[in-house]
Design an enzyme around this catalytic site. Structure first.
Site, PDB file in Angstrom:
ATOM      1  N   SER A 179       0.572  -1.296   0.362  1.00 26.92           N
ATOM      2  CA  SER A 179      -0.219   0.220   0.219  1.00 26.92           C
ATOM      3  C   SER A 179       0.833   1.033  -0.182  1.00 26.92           C
ATOM      4  O   SER A 179       0.450   2.153  -0.009  1.00 26.92           O
ATOM      5  CB  SER A 179      -0.210   0.104   0.736  1.00 26.92           C
ATOM      6  OG  SER A 179      -2.106  -0.981   1.354  1.00 26.92           O
ATOM      7  N   CYS A 180       1.923   0.985  -0.190  1.00 24.30           N
ATOM      8  CA  CYS A 180       2.024   2.382  -0.034  1.00 24.30           C
ATOM      9  C   CYS A 180       3.730   2.241  -1.028  1.00 24.30           C
ATOM     10  O   CYS A 180       4.169   1.910  -1.844  1.00 24.30           O
ATOM     11  CB  CYS A 180       4.478   1.884   1.370  1.00 24.30           C
ATOM     12  SG  CYS A 180       5.459   3.563   1.865  1.00 24.30           S
ATOM     13  N   GLY A 181       3.342   3.829  -1.910  1.00 24.45           N
ATOM     14  CA  GLY A 181       4.289   4.406  -2.613  1.00 24.45           C
ATOM     15  C   GLY A 181       6.190   4.198  -2.613  1.00 24.45           C
ATOM     16  O   GLY A 181       6.416   3.662  -3.938  1.00 24.45           O
TER      17      GLY A 181
END
Length: 130
Positions: free
Chosen positions: A28-30
């Site tokens: 979920s972390c760019g």
């Protein structure tokens, strides 16, 4: 066909050589996704550890902290839980205990390579250890 097999062997050899790389990853972390993309651009396919699903042990966290010179870089201080637990002034032992109990507190992404361990925020920091 022979050339294709030779190329495939080269690619497989590179992937095998890169088994020393790990990324503690949150999909979920760019920043984590960008770091993984930079590794792949460098022909590195790391072991991907989705730490929210497969929590690192306290011993694994301690080993990372030792390589980094302390546990503080592993702590995601922006996480509200870090404030709730009073971790901004905590020592390494308390930080490691908290991350082991609450993996959401692990700063991300953490990359392990033969050249060291680094929290890669921003993602481009990974270039210094590949």
């Amino acid at each position: 066909m022979g050339t294709l097999k030779a190329n495939l062997r080269k690619v497989l050899k590179k992937v095998t050589q890169n088994s020393d790389y790990k990324i503690y990853f949150n999909p979920s972390c760019g920043t984590a996704r960008n770091t993984l993309a930079l590794l792949r651009e460098a022909n590195i396919e790391p072991q991907i550890i989705e730490y929210l699903k497969n929590h690192p042990s306290r011993a694994d966290l301690a080993a990372l902290a030792k390589q980094m010179g302390g546990a503080r870089p592993l702590l995601r201080e922006k996480e509200a839980l870090a404030d709730e637990l009073g971790l901004k002034q905590a020592d390494d032992e308390a930080i490691l205990d908290a991350i082991a109990k609450h993996p959401i507190l692990l700063n991300r992404p953490v990359v392990v390579s033969p050249k060291g361990v680094k929290v890669c925020r921003p993602a481009e920091l990974v270039k210094s250890i590949i």
